[in-house]
Design a protein around this motif. Structure first.
Motif, PDB file in Angstrom:
ATOM      1  N   CYS A  40      37.737  28.134  38.078  1.00  0.00           N
ATOM      2  CA  CYS A  40      36.930  27.008  37.574  1.00  0.00           C
ATOM      3  C   CYS A  40      37.042  25.773  38.463  1.00  0.00           C
ATOM      4  O   CYS A  40      36.462  24.737  38.156  1.00  0.00           O
ATOM      5  N   CYS A  46      39.763  28.020  33.007  1.00  0.00           N
ATOM      6  CA  CYS A  46      39.794  29.440  33.395  1.00  0.00           C
ATOM      7  C   CYS A  46      41.179  30.077  33.273  1.00  0.00           C
ATOM      8  O   CYS A  46      41.282  31.283  33.110  1.00  0.00           O
ATOM      9  N   ALA A  47      42.225  29.327  33.415  1.00  0.00           N
ATOM     10  CA  ALA A  47      43.611  29.823  33.344  1.00  0.00           C
ATOM     11  C   ALA A  47      43.982  30.784  34.477  1.00  0.00           C
ATOM     12  O   ALA A  47      44.940  31.529  34.356  1.00  0.00           O
ATOM     13  N   CYS A  49      44.968  29.817  37.405  1.00  0.00           N
ATOM     14  CA  CYS A  49      45.840  29.086  38.344  1.00  0.00           C
ATOM     15  C   CYS A  49      47.247  29.020  37.770  1.00  0.00           C
ATOM     16  O   CYS A  49      48.035  28.154  38.124  1.00  0.00           O
ATOM     17  N   CYS A  86      46.469  23.570  38.144  1.00  0.00           N
ATOM     18  CA  CYS A  86      45.457  22.521  38.362  1.00  0.00           C
ATOM     19  C   CYS A  86      45.754  21.286  37.527  1.00  0.00           C
ATOM     20  O   CYS A  86      45.127  20.241  37.714  1.00  0.00           O
TER      21      CYS A  86
END
Ligand code: FES
Length: 106
Positions: A40, A46-47, A49, A86
């Motif tokens: 994302c 989005c998870a 990272c 992030c």
């Protein structure tokens, strides 16, 4: 410049230089650390990272925020020391930080 170590699931280490003001995810992507997908682009949506903060660093890195906590429900093998990279801003205090990359992002 703070130095950050990313350790892949395989044990391969990547020691990279970070810049204060960037995020941990941006640091990984810029240095092509495998296993940080960041689909994302850093929007906490989005998870992919997901990283594990090594023992002793949690307080310096800081706690998860609320949005991150919700998004972590979608991450693979979430642990007590899970963070979405992030959502971690690089500061000089993070010089020497070590994080591990999960086996996979989903
Ligand atoms: Fe998507 Fe971190 S890059 S949640």
């Amino acid at each position: 410049m703070p130095k950050i170590t990313f350790i892949e699931h395989s044990g391969a280490e990547h020691v990279v230089e970070a810049e204060a003001g960037m995020t941990l995810m941006e640091t990984a992507v810029r240095n092509m650390v495998p296993g940080i997908d960041a689909d994302c682009g850093g929007a906490c949506a989005c998870a992919t990272c997901h990283v594990y903060v090594e023992p002793g660093w949690w307080e310096t890195v800081g706690n998860r925020n609320e949005m991150e906590e919700d998004m972590l429900d979608f991450a693979f093998d979430v642990r007590e020391n899970s963070r979405l990279s992030c959502q971690v801003k690089i500061t000089d205090r993070l010089d020497g930080l070590v994080v591990r990359v999960p086996e996979k992002q989903f």
